[in-house]
Motif scaffolding. Structure first.
Motif, PDB file in Angstrom:
ATOM      1  N   HIS A   9       1.924   1.996  -3.438  1.00 47.38           N
ATOM      2  CA  HIS A   9       0.826   2.630  -4.173  1.00 47.38           C
ATOM      3  C   HIS A   9       0.743   4.110  -3.809  1.00 47.38           C
ATOM      4  CE1 HIS A   9      -1.194  -0.556  -6.383  1.00 47.38           C
ATOM      5  NE2 HIS A   9      -1.113  -1.357  -5.339  1.00 47.38           N
ATOM      6  N   TRP A  19       2.365   5.390   6.194  1.00 49.13           N
ATOM      7  CA  TRP A  19       2.290   3.921   6.173  1.00 49.13           C
ATOM      8  C   TRP A  19       3.524   3.271   6.796  1.00 49.13           C
ATOM      9  CZ3 TRP A  19      -2.198   1.820   5.539  1.00 49.13           C
ATOM     10  CH2 TRP A  19      -3.166   2.418   4.715  1.00 49.13           C
ATOM     11  N   ARG A  57      -7.945  -2.039  -2.325  1.00 46.57           N
ATOM     12  CA  ARG A  57      -6.595  -2.517  -2.039  1.00 46.57           C
ATOM     13  C   ARG A  57      -6.548  -3.608  -0.981  1.00 46.57           C
ATOM     14  NH1 ARG A  57      -3.506   3.365  -2.567  1.00 46.57           N
ATOM     15  NH2 ARG A  57      -3.654   3.442  -4.851  1.00 46.57           N
ATOM     16  N   ILE A  78       0.833  -1.201   0.000  1.00 55.53           N
ATOM     17  CA  ILE A  78       0.000   0.000   0.000  1.00 55.53           C
ATOM     18  C   ILE A  78       0.870   1.255   0.000  1.00 55.53           C
ATOM     19  CG2 ILE A  78      -1.739   1.291   1.291  1.00 55.53           C
ATOM     20  CD1 ILE A  78      -2.800  -1.374   2.324  1.00 55.53           C
TER      21      ILE A  78
END
Length: 275
Positions: free
Chosen positions: A66, A253, A125, A63
């Motif tokens: 991304h 993240w 996702r 993620i």
């Protein structure tokens, strides 16, 4: 029965919860074997990862990559409206469901142009689009009447939409339509909704926003668990500093994951004594 309760907290919450779970497993405390998983907002994402047996470290990195390549503009948030919503929720003069109904009305009338596609990514996702066999509960709130809603594999809600609805922070993201009704973040009812673990003998509650959340709400929910053994974990000071002021920042993240991973050793004994 053992229950894992995962609370809300945006991007920071997902990353930190995942890092904490990975770190605890390395320390010999495996929360991923929970019989029941309760996920609210960020916790609905982490909870789905766990229930689907995903590699948490790999998922967070995927993620994050991304996010690195994402060229979409971040959602524009009117913080005055968001603070107004929180003021309604914490007004002691209001019945809780009526407060949620008023926040739902505010969420429906607030323009959040551009935020819908970003919210859709939350569901898109996930590792898999179908409900896992594991018992997974995902929370949301009906914007029309403020009713608390709990999605599971028998509820008829597609998993991706259920997770998106649980993450639909009012006045930040648009409500999510499921079955002709529109839903918002399960955190509007409670940051963790820990009372859904009622019936479990052992409960671990992971609270990314423990430093902001009213303690009375959690205390009331834990009282509903009766004689269950309970451990609660909130972020330590290093994690709080890593979160910064915007827990929705997509740059969080990796830092949030690392903060959870680093904190795990310090809480392994207290969590393990319950688990």
């Amino acid at each position: 029965m053992r229950a894992l309760v995962l609370g809300g907290g945006g991007v920071a919450g997902i990353g930190w919860e995942a890092g904490l779970i990975v770190g605890l497993r390395l320390a010999g405390v495996d929360l991923t074997v929970a019989d029941l998983i309760v996920g609210t907002s960020a916790g609905s994402v982490t909870g789905t990862f766990v229930a689907q047996g995903a590699d948490l470290a790999a998922e967070i990195e995927r993620i994050a990559q991304h996010a690195d390549a994402d060229e979409m503009e971040p959602p524009v948030t009117d913080m005055d409206v968001v603070m107004r919503a929180f003021g309604i929720l914490y007004d002691p003069a209001l019945d809780p469901q009526e407060a949620r109904r008023r926040v739902g009305a505010l969420a429906l009338e607030t323009s959040v142009a551009g935020a819908g596609e970003r919210l859709k990514q939350v569901g898109d996702r996930l590792p898999e689009g179908h409900w896992p066999d594991r018992r997974l509960l995902i929370t949301a709130v009906d914007t029309e009447d403020g009713a608390f809603t709990v999605w599971d594999r028998d509820s008829g809600a597609p998993l991706r939409l259920a997770v998106a609805s649980s993450c639909a922070v009012p006045c930040v993201f648009p409500p999510v339509e499921i079955g002709g009704r529109r839903y918002m973040d399960g955190g509007v009812r409670s940051p963790s909704n820990a009372d859904l673990a009622k019936g479990a003998a052992k409960v671990v509650v992971i609270e990314p926003m423990a430093h902001f959340s009213p303690r009375k709400t959690l205390e009331r929910e834990l009282a509903e668990l009766g004689d269950a053994q309970v451990a609660t974990v909130g972020p330590d000071q290093a994690a709080i500093e890593a979160f910064g002021v915007n827990v929705l920042d997509p740059a969080l993240w990796r830092p949030a994951f690392k903060a959870g991973l680093a904190q795990a050793e310090a809480v392994a004994e207290s969590v393990g004594s319950v688990w």
